[in-house]
Design an enzyme around this catalytic site. Structure first.
Site, PDB file in Angstrom:
ATOM      1  CG  ASP A  57     -11.223  -6.943  -1.144  1.00  0.00           C
ATOM      2  OD1 ASP A  57     -11.973  -6.723  -0.041  1.00  0.00           O
ATOM      3  OD2 ASP A  57     -10.120  -6.806  -1.324  1.00  0.00           O
TER       4      ASP A  57
ATOM      5  CG  HIS B 238      -1.983  -0.923   1.286  1.00  0.00           C
ATOM      6  ND1 HIS B 238      -1.852  -2.181   2.218  1.00  0.00           N
ATOM      7  CD2 HIS B 238      -2.902  -1.244   0.397  1.00  0.00           C
ATOM      8  CE1 HIS B 238      -3.088  -2.699   2.054  1.00  0.00           C
ATOM      9  NE2 HIS B 238      -3.656  -2.375   0.758  1.00  0.00           N
TER      10      HIS B 238
ATOM     11  CD  GLU C   1      -5.672 -11.267  -3.109  1.00  0.00           C
ATOM     12  OE1 GLU C   1      -6.234 -10.427  -3.237  1.00  0.00           O
ATOM     13  OE2 GLU C   1      -5.281 -11.740  -1.974  1.00  0.00           O
TER      14      GLU C   1
ATOM     15  NE  ARG D  60      -7.482   1.340  -0.306  1.00  0.00           N
ATOM     16  CZ  ARG D  60      -7.377  -0.053  -0.455  1.00  0.00           C
ATOM     17  NH1 ARG D  60      -8.106  -0.659   0.448  1.00  0.00           N
ATOM     18  NH2 ARG D  60      -6.639  -0.499  -1.150  1.00  0.00           N
TER      19      ARG D  60
ATOM     20  CD  GLU E 197      -7.629  -8.475   3.186  1.00  0.00           C
ATOM     21  OE1 GLU E 197      -6.557  -7.335   3.477  1.00  0.00           O
ATOM     22  OE2 GLU E 197      -8.014  -8.764   2.375  1.00  0.00           O
TER      23      GLU E 197
ATOM     24  CD  GLU F 189     -11.057 -10.827  -0.445  1.00  0.00           C
ATOM     25  OE1 GLU F 189     -10.209  -9.940  -0.046  1.00  0.00           O
ATOM     26  OE2 GLU F 189     -11.331 -11.494  -1.328  1.00  0.00           O
TER      27      GLU F 189
END
Length: 398
Positions: free
Chosen positions: A221, A29, A344, A55, A274, A247
């Site tokens: 997601d 990120h 993934e 974000r 997660e 998800e």
């Protein structure tokens, strides 16, 4: 025949070192502005307008990576990584290192148990588990190097010749072109964007489905951003469009909303985990939450050591284990599990149209999917090396 005692000199660990890295790496990120992963994506805090557009505005990218090296008395080095930056590095150097130094290579179960139990009073989840993960991965990497084996052999060996992948990112059409078996879209709008936002979520999914066709797995997601009524409404709208799984619609501790959604979800699967930790947390997610797919991240959940138990638990419940994207550290685990049918890959190129190393620029020789597949090497440990030019060691235990 009489018993023959063989004296074997055990290699012991003499030092633990913790480093920080900024700019990509294990904290994928930690990207520059304009990257899709920091854009307008629904989150728990996007109910507040000032934290909705990016974000980065609320600090998703503030921590950076932490890297751990463990070294034996004869100079053999293993390493592991996680998200956590300076706080995790301090915990590793000043608290966790005492449970590692002096241990012989291979003493991973005891070391993990001691690290976990010594940090319960301030840990159990979050950044402390990230720190434990980095140490545990370093120990498994070291054990593989000392024994001359890849980590997947230490876990019982591969159950398939290669891994197949789905891709996470806003361009599932590009993922299909690149050979992936499916794509997972980031949900753009949460409940605060109202009915118009929900309609736009459906529109985005519908347009993606039209581009990729009916035989391509397509998921959403939700990144802990929804409440139960919104999730139920979204699910009802997307079922006819072939939503493969939904998800992480809720925060990790809301097992009861997961259970309520799972009751009405079929044939859509419910996936989460997660941000979950401990075998007890995953038991709740499976028993109360009734999820079909658990997604522990090997770099966050505590490393390889607890993953073995969590995956066995999931198998007993008939659930898949599709770990959250953790690059080669996850690949070595996934290839040994019969209930991990695919993996993934998080697309880390800025516009999500190219395959690039997920932990770039931290790892050398990081395996990346080619036509949606990876064949792991037989190099010892996790089979990758560090880009040491990036490492900063901010703390050094006395």
């Amino acid at each position: 025949m009489g018993r023959v005692d063989v004296e074997v000199e055990l290699k012991r660990i003499k030092e633990v070192r913790a480093y920080v890295v900024k700019g990509g790496g294990a904290d994928y990120h930690d990207q520059s502005s304009g990257h899709w992963i920091l854009g307008y994506i629904a989150t728990p805090i996007s109910i507040y307008p000032e934290y909705r557009a990016s974000r980065a505005s609320w600090g998703l990218n503030v921590l950076g990576s932490v890297v751990v090296e463990v070294e034996t008395s004869d100079g053999e080095v293993g390493f592991g990584v996680s998200t956590g930056g300076y706080p995790a590095a301090w915990i590793i150097e000043n608290h966790l290192s005492r449970f590692v130094v002096g241990k012989y290579v291979g003493e991973v179960e005891k070391t993990w148990d001691q690290m976990f139990k010594a940090t319960i009073f301030y840990g159990r989840r979050g950044i402390v588990m990230n720190a434990i993960s980095a140490v545990d991965l370093a120990l498994w990497d070291l054990m593989g190097k000392v024994r001359g084996l890849p980590v997947y052999d230490l876990l019982g060996g591969p159950v398939r010749d290669e891994l197949v992948f789905y891709a996470t990112g806003p361009r599932p059409d590009a993922a299909k072109r690149l050979g992936f078996i499916g794509g997972k879209l980031p949900l753009v709008h949460g409940p605060a964007d109202g009915v118009e936002g929900l309609r736009d979520n459906v529109r985005i999914f519908k347009e993606a489905r039209e581009k990729v066709g009916d035989d391509f797995l397509l998921m959403y997601d939700c990144w802990m951003s929804l409440d139960l009524p919104y999730a139920q409404r979204l699910l009802s709208e997307l079922k006819p469009l072939g939503l493969f799984w939904i998800e992480e619609p809720f925060i990790p501790d809301d097992y009861w909303s997961y259970g309520a959604l799972a009751n009405v979800a079929p044939p859509t699967l419910v996936a989460s985990g997660e941000h979950e930790s401990t075998i007890h947390g995953f038991r709740l997610l499976l028993e109360v939450g009734k999820v079909n797919v658990i997604q522990p991240d090997v770099t966050w959940v505590g490393g390889i050591t607890p993953m073995i138990k969590i995956a066995a638990l999931a198998e007993a419940y008939g659930a898949w284990v599709i770990p959250h994207g953790s690059s080669v550290f996850g690949y070595h685990f996934i290839i040994t599990r019969v209930n991990s049918p695919f993996a993934e890959y998080i697309v880390t190129s800025p516009d999500a149209t190219e395959v690039t190393p997920q932990f770039h620029p931290l790892l050398k020789d990081e395996p990346v999917p080619q036509n949606g597949k990876v064949r792991l090497s037989r190099r010892p440990g996790f089979g990758v090396e560090l880009n040491r030019d990036l490492l900063i060691r901010p703390f050094k235990a006395a």
